[in-house]
Design a protein around this motif. Structure first.
Motif, PDB file in Angstrom:
ATOM      1  N   GLY A 244       0.816  -1.186  -0.115  1.00  0.00           N
ATOM      2  CA  GLY A 244      -0.060   0.021   0.128  1.00  0.00           C
ATOM      3  C   GLY A 244       0.840   1.252  -0.120  1.00  0.00           C
ATOM      4  N   VAL A 245       0.263   2.406   0.179  1.00  0.00           N
ATOM      5  CA  VAL A 245       0.925   3.642   0.023  1.00  0.00           C
ATOM      6  C   VAL A 245       1.826   3.808   1.252  1.00  0.00           C
ATOM      7  CG1 VAL A 245       0.498   6.063   0.096  1.00  0.00           C
ATOM      8  CG2 VAL A 245      -0.995   4.660  -1.404  1.00  0.00           C
ATOM      9  N   ALA A 246       1.425   3.478   2.564  1.00  0.00           N
ATOM     10  CA  ALA A 246       1.933   3.681   3.686  1.00  0.00           C
ATOM     11  C   ALA A 246       3.353   2.832   3.558  1.00  0.00           C
ATOM     12  CB  ALA A 246       1.160   3.348   4.807  1.00  0.00           C
ATOM     13  N   GLU A 247       3.276   1.578   3.146  1.00  0.00           N
ATOM     14  CA  GLU A 247       4.419   0.885   2.893  1.00  0.00           C
ATOM     15  C   GLU A 247       5.236   1.263   1.878  1.00  0.00           C
ATOM     16  OE1 GLU A 247       0.996  -0.276   2.946  1.00  0.00           O
ATOM     17  OE2 GLU A 247       0.778  -1.223   4.490  1.00  0.00           O
ATOM     18  N   ALA A 248       4.838   1.853   0.999  1.00  0.00           N
ATOM     19  CA  ALA A 248       5.847   2.530  -0.080  1.00  0.00           C
ATOM     20  C   ALA A 248       6.508   3.765   0.457  1.00  0.00           C
ATOM     21  CB  ALA A 248       5.050   2.775  -1.299  1.00  0.00           C
ATOM     22  N   ILE A 249       5.757   4.323   1.082  1.00  0.00           N
ATOM     23  CA  ILE A 249       6.563   5.658   1.841  1.00  0.00           C
ATOM     24  C   ILE A 249       7.470   5.429   3.094  1.00  0.00           C
ATOM     25  CG2 ILE A 249       6.042   7.647   3.265  1.00  0.00           C
ATOM     26  CD1 ILE A 249       3.428   7.983   1.636  1.00  0.00           C
ATOM     27  N   ALA A 250       7.137   4.430   3.744  1.00  0.00           N
ATOM     28  CA  ALA A 250       8.022   3.807   4.653  1.00  0.00           C
ATOM     29  C   ALA A 250       9.378   3.245   4.376  1.00  0.00           C
ATOM     30  CB  ALA A 250       7.410   2.657   5.470  1.00  0.00           C
ATOM     31  N   GLU A 251       9.315   2.817   2.964  1.00  0.00           N
ATOM     32  CA  GLU A 251      10.641   2.314   2.371  1.00  0.00           C
ATOM     33  C   GLU A 251      11.495   3.312   2.007  1.00  0.00           C
ATOM     34  OE1 GLU A 251       9.469  -0.336  -1.036  1.00  0.00           O
ATOM     35  OE2 GLU A 251       8.273  -1.562   0.266  1.00  0.00           O
ATOM     36  N   GLN A 252      11.160   4.443   1.773  1.00  0.00           N
ATOM     37  CA  GLN A 252      11.712   5.576   1.447  1.00  0.00           C
ATOM     38  C   GLN A 252      12.410   6.664   2.461  1.00  0.00           C
ATOM     39  OE1 GLN A 252      12.781   5.807  -1.966  1.00  0.00           O
ATOM     40  NE2 GLN A 252      11.511   3.826  -1.901  1.00  0.00           N
ATOM     41  N   CYS A 253      11.623   6.338   3.783  1.00  0.00           N
ATOM     42  CA  CYS A 253      11.868   7.226   4.818  1.00  0.00           C
ATOM     43  C   CYS A 253      13.197   6.957   5.653  1.00  0.00           C
ATOM     44  CB  CYS A 253      10.550   6.966   5.983  1.00  0.00           C
ATOM     45  SG  CYS A 253       9.373   8.148   5.453  1.00  0.00           S
ATOM     46  N   ARG A 254      13.726   7.983   6.069  1.00  0.00           N
ATOM     47  CA  ARG A 254      15.050   7.903   6.573  1.00  0.00           C
ATOM     48  C   ARG A 254      15.121   8.761   8.001  1.00  0.00           C
ATOM     49  NH1 ARG A 254      14.956   4.321   3.976  1.00  0.00           N
ATOM     50  NH2 ARG A 254      16.121   3.709   2.435  1.00  0.00           N
ATOM     51  N   GLU A 255      15.999   8.759   8.785  1.00  0.00           N
ATOM     52  CA  GLU A 255      16.008   9.257  10.131  1.00  0.00           C
ATOM     53  C   GLU A 255      16.144  10.714   9.807  1.00  0.00           C
ATOM     54  OE1 GLU A 255      18.345   9.251  14.308  1.00  0.00           O
ATOM     55  OE2 GLU A 255      19.738   9.249  12.459  1.00  0.00           O
TER      56      GLU A 255
ATOM     57  N   GLY B  81      -0.073   1.036   9.001  1.00  0.00           N
ATOM     58  CA  GLY B  81       0.754   0.326   7.746  1.00  0.00           C
ATOM     59  C   GLY B  81       2.069   0.882   8.020  1.00  0.00           C
ATOM     60  N   PHE B  82       2.199   2.184   8.012  1.00  0.00           N
ATOM     61  CA  PHE B  82       3.732   2.711   7.827  1.00  0.00           C
ATOM     62  C   PHE B  82       4.412   1.976   9.005  1.00  0.00           C
ATOM     63  CE2 PHE B  82       7.130   5.464   9.087  1.00  0.00           C
ATOM     64  CZ  PHE B  82       7.488   5.905   7.687  1.00  0.00           C
ATOM     65  N   ILE B  83       4.037   2.086  10.351  1.00  0.00           N
ATOM     66  CA  ILE B  83       5.086   1.668  11.328  1.00  0.00           C
ATOM     67  C   ILE B  83       5.219   0.212  11.100  1.00  0.00           C
ATOM     68  CG2 ILE B  83       5.049   1.065  13.807  1.00  0.00           C
ATOM     69  CD1 ILE B  83       3.481   3.737  14.201  1.00  0.00           C
ATOM     70  N   GLU B  84       4.215  -0.748  10.497  1.00  0.00           N
ATOM     71  CA  GLU B  84       4.443  -2.203  10.447  1.00  0.00           C
ATOM     72  C   GLU B  84       5.531  -2.491   9.420  1.00  0.00           C
ATOM     73  OE1 GLU B  84       0.564  -3.637   9.565  1.00  0.00           O
ATOM     74  OE2 GLU B  84      -0.003  -3.540  11.519  1.00  0.00           O
ATOM     75  N   SER B  85       5.535  -1.494   8.452  1.00  0.00           N
ATOM     76  CA  SER B  85       6.578  -1.818   7.277  1.00  0.00           C
ATOM     77  C   SER B  85       8.001  -1.126   7.901  1.00  0.00           C
ATOM     78  CB  SER B  85       5.773  -0.967   6.278  1.00  0.00           C
ATOM     79  OG  SER B  85       6.841  -1.055   5.127  1.00  0.00           O
ATOM     80  N   PHE B  86       8.190  -0.153   8.586  1.00  0.00           N
ATOM     81  CA  PHE B  86       9.271   0.575   8.857  1.00  0.00           C
ATOM     82  C   PHE B  86       9.811  -0.443   9.632  1.00  0.00           C
ATOM     83  CE2 PHE B  86      12.279   3.552  10.661  1.00  0.00           C
ATOM     84  CZ  PHE B  86      12.692   4.021   9.592  1.00  0.00           C
ATOM     85  N   THR B  87       8.991  -0.977  10.790  1.00  0.00           N
ATOM     86  CA  THR B  87       9.660  -1.865  11.661  1.00  0.00           C
ATOM     87  C   THR B  87       9.933  -3.216  11.287  1.00  0.00           C
ATOM     88  OG1 THR B  87       7.461  -2.376  12.806  1.00  0.00           O
ATOM     89  CG2 THR B  87       8.813  -0.339  13.623  1.00  0.00           C
TER      90      THR B  87
END
Length: 105
Positions: A1-12, A32-38
């Motif tokens: 999903g969108v949240a997961e795609a954004i999580a893949e690109q995020c950095r500190e 969704g973002f947190i599940e993907s990022f973690t």
């Protein structure tokens, strides 16, 4: 999903502001973002509506999940320590308010 795609690109140091009406999906996006990022599908992602700030171990950095809904638009938010939060991880902020502006990178 969108949240997961954004999580893949995020950095500190990245900051994501989530705006929308009640029920628009801000917390669902954050989940969704947190599940993907973690990289943890079993992580329990609660709404920070009453606690204001929740943290999750993202491995490479901390994910900060904030919800400013209960704060007045003109309320002093210095007690949240955002000057230390934003540079120290990835931040998701639901209901960003005007006082937040002074802490934005």
């Amino acid at each position: 999903g969108v949240a997961e795609a954004i999580a893949e690109q995020c950095r500190e140091g990245d900051l994501i502001l989530l705006r929308g009406d009640v029920g628009a999906g801000k917390t669902t996006f954050a989940r969704g973002f947190i599940e993907s990022f973690t990289n943890d599908d079993d992580v329990v992602v609660a709404s920070p509506t009453f606690l204001l700030h929740l943290q999750y171990d993202g491995g490479i950095c901390t994910v900060h999940h904030l919800d400013l809904y209960r704060l007045r638009k003109d309320q002093d938010i210095s007690f949240l320590g955002l000057d230390k939060v934003f540079p120290s991880g990835v931040a998701l902020v639901e209901w960003p308010s005007e006082p937040l502006r002074q802490y934005l990178p």
